[in-house]
Design an enzyme around this catalytic site. Structure first.
Site, PDB file in Angstrom:
ATOM      1  N   TYR A   1       6.243 -50.553  -6.033  1.00 33.79           N
ATOM      2  CA  TYR A   1       7.152 -49.704  -6.376  1.00 33.79           C
ATOM      3  C   TYR A   1       8.596 -48.917  -6.784  1.00 33.79           C
ATOM      4  CZ  TYR A   1       2.699 -47.914  -5.700  1.00 33.79           C
ATOM      5  OH  TYR A   1       0.932 -47.846  -4.746  1.00 33.79           O
TER       6      TYR A   1
ATOM      7  N   CYS B   1      25.258 -40.514 -10.064  1.00 34.67           N
ATOM      8  CA  CYS B   1      25.847 -39.917  -9.997  1.00 34.67           C
ATOM      9  C   CYS B   1      24.878 -38.904  -9.006  1.00 34.67           C
ATOM     10  CB  CYS B   1      26.375 -38.759 -11.095  1.00 34.67           C
ATOM     11  SG  CYS B   1      27.241 -40.064 -11.920  1.00 34.67           S
TER      12      CYS B   1
HETATM   13  C1  LIG Z   1      -1.995 -45.765  -5.382  1.00 35.12           C
HETATM   14  C2  LIG Z   1      -3.454 -45.896  -5.620  1.00 35.12           C
HETATM   15  C3  LIG Z   1      -3.850 -47.561  -5.422  1.00 35.12           C
HETATM   16  C4  LIG Z   1      -2.933 -48.348  -4.912  1.00 35.12           C
HETATM   17  O1  LIG Z   1      -2.177 -48.111  -3.529  1.00 35.12           O
HETATM   18  P1  LIG Z   1      -1.522 -48.897  -2.447  1.00 35.12           P
HETATM   19  O2  LIG Z   1      -1.030 -48.056  -1.693  1.00 35.12           O
HETATM   20  O3  LIG Z   1      -0.295 -49.415  -3.584  1.00 35.12           O
HETATM   21  O4  LIG Z   1      -2.025 -49.991  -2.245  1.00 35.12           O
HETATM   22  C5  LIG Z   1      -4.913 -47.628  -5.241  1.00 35.12           C
HETATM   23  N1  LIG Z   1      -6.233 -46.767  -5.804  1.00 35.12           N
HETATM   24  C6  LIG Z   1      -5.517 -45.555  -5.953  1.00 35.12           C
HETATM   25  C7  LIG Z   1      -6.241 -44.396  -7.068  1.00 35.12           C
HETATM   26  C8  LIG Z   1      -4.289 -45.046  -6.122  1.00 35.12           C
HETATM   27  O5  LIG Z   1      -4.188 -43.760  -6.963  1.00 35.12           O
END
Ligand SMILES: *Cc1c(COP(=O)(O)O)cnc(C)c1O
Length: 434
Positions: free
Chosen positions: A393, A364
């Site tokens: 994600y 919704c």
């Molecule tokens: C989110 C994150 C990652 C992974 O990032 P990607 O873009 O998915 O490769 C690695 N290290 C830290 C500290 C993060 O916050």
């Protein structure tokens, strides 16, 4: 024939879309929709692209710590562990998943800008390899908890290197505004190092930076490595302490659309290790042990989401809506970032995509879309569609909004399918209600 996004996708003799050799229509029939499908060989291939390039260009002196926040579950932890790689966790839930999967906890890094005392205690108790400390209050709490436990956990400090990475360029920012980590240019990072090395119950083993996500260019990573090594040299010169580890984070871009052109993952370590070696010889530093934390670039291309089309609504002269049996609850990336995806009719994957449709979810919220103006083959009620490159994600950001039940996750491995996460049932929805 329409181009498919990645090499692990194919079209079989019946014209059906395949992933990792498995027929997506058979998967939908067996496991139902919506369904997350993860290709185990693609996950392994992506991990190897990183760890083999560390072997090749940096003598194997590094560890790939897969960022579990992109996608994790027990089976994902087992796959990562079997590749010999490490893991990044950011919460009690992710740590617990790793523990329950039998993950070697000495290869786990624990992140987060606001870790609770309970989480810090749990991380130490389970022998986490390193804790990436975000701020001084955390450092002080950790020192107290470790002292109480009679432990000396290894820590890294999260540094804001002052590099703002955009998709295609980077700028050195004077002033950084981020909730994560210690700023370099204000002297905050240096003070944090000073305090860390004076602590008796933590051992400083590294500095960490993570400059962003979905970055296509390698130059911001090179720049970040350079800035971090200059900092390691400054610490050595002024405090007489040589920090042995350098964690360069994740953020490597992936192909969501055929028009996206990220650099091959192998190229990253090749170029960054050259910068590291050059900087080390310039400063007379020992080459640090390197940590990489890829998340998206490991999981995204390994996953697709299968949906069943419900209604087809043509609004003349405006657009055609295709509604599907999932949406923002299993893929919140459109409503969060207007992210773009490609979609394919699973039964006619080899045909040209002749229509442009807006794929809408069932929640919704008007913003509950998978995407707008998405090219696809003609689809109607009852057809199965696949949204591509959803491995990162999506499941990890899924929700029960509208009390929608979360889909199952199926792993395929060389055409064989197995359940990784069961589909939620109505009973799961009220599980914690009292
Ligand atoms: C989110 C994150 C990652 C992974 O990032 P990607 O873009 O998915 O490769 C690695 N290290 C830290 C500290 C993060 O916050």
């Amino acid at each position: 024939m329409a181009e498919l996004l990645t090499e692990n996708l194919g079209v079989n003799a019946e014209g059906h879309l395949t992933i990792g050799g498995a027929d997506t229509l058979s998967l939908a029939a067996e496991y139902g929709t919506p369904l997350y499908v993860m290709d185990e060989q693609e996950i392994r291939k992506n991990l190897r692209r990183f760890h083999e390039s560390i072997d090749k260009h940096y003598g194997g002196r590094g560890l790939v710590c897969y960022a579990g926040k992109a996608f994790t579950c027990l089976e994902m932890c087992r796959i990562v562990a079997s590749e010999g790689d490490g893991l990044d966790a950011v919460s009690m839930g992710e740590l617990y998943t790793a523990v329950k999967a039998g993950f070697p906890m000495e290869k786990v890094g624990f992140h987060g800008n606001n870790k609770t005392d309970e989480e810090l205690h749990y991380a130490i108790e389970h022998g986490v390899g390193h804790i990436i400390v975000d701020n001084l209050s955390e450092l002080r709490r950790l020192e107290a908890i470790a002292a109480e436990m009679g432990a000396v956990p290894h820590i890294m400090l999260r540094i804001k290197p002052g590099i703002d990475a955009h998709t295609h360029q980077f700028i050195m920012t004077g002033q950084i505004d981020s909730k994560f980590g210690f700023a370099l240019e204000t002297g905050e990072a240096f003070e944090a190092v000073k305090e860390s090395i004076s602590c008796e119950n933590v051992k400083l083993v590294g500095v960490h930076c993570h400059i962003g996500s979905q970055i296509f260019d390698i130059s911001p990573f090179e720049a970040a490595a350079g800035v971090m090594l200059d900092f390691i040299a400054k610490v050595r010169d002024e405090l007489g302490y040589e920090i042995p580890g350098l964690n360069l984070g994740g953020g490597f871009g992936i192909k969501y659309l055929s028009t996206d052109d990220p650099k091959p993952l192998e190229a990253y370590m090749e170029r960054v290790s050259a910068v590291v070696k050059e900087k080390c010889s310039e400063h007379g530093l020992a080459q640090p042990y390197i940590y990489l934390e890829p998340g998206r670039s490991v999981a995204a291309s390994a996953g697709i989401t299968l949906y069943t089309v419900g209604a087809r609504k043509e609004i003349p002269g405006i657009r055609t809506y295709i509604s599907v049996d999932g949406g923002m609850t299993d893929n919140p990336r459109y409503i969060l970032y207007q992210s773009e995806y490609e979609a394919v009719a699973a039964a006619r994957a080899g045909e040209e995509r002749t229509e442009k449709v807006t794929i809408a979810g069932r929640c919704c919220e008007s913003g509950d879309l998978i995407g707008e103006n998405m090219p696809i083959q003609h689809v109607d009620s009852g057809d199965i569609i696949a949204v591509l490159a959803t491995g990162a994600y999506n499941y990890s950001m899924s929700s029960n909004y509208n009390r929608v039940m979360k889909p199952a996750v199926v792993f395929v491995n060389n055409a064989e399918a197995r359940l990784g996460v069961r589909r939620e049932t109505p009973e799961d929805i009220i599980r914690n209600d009292v």
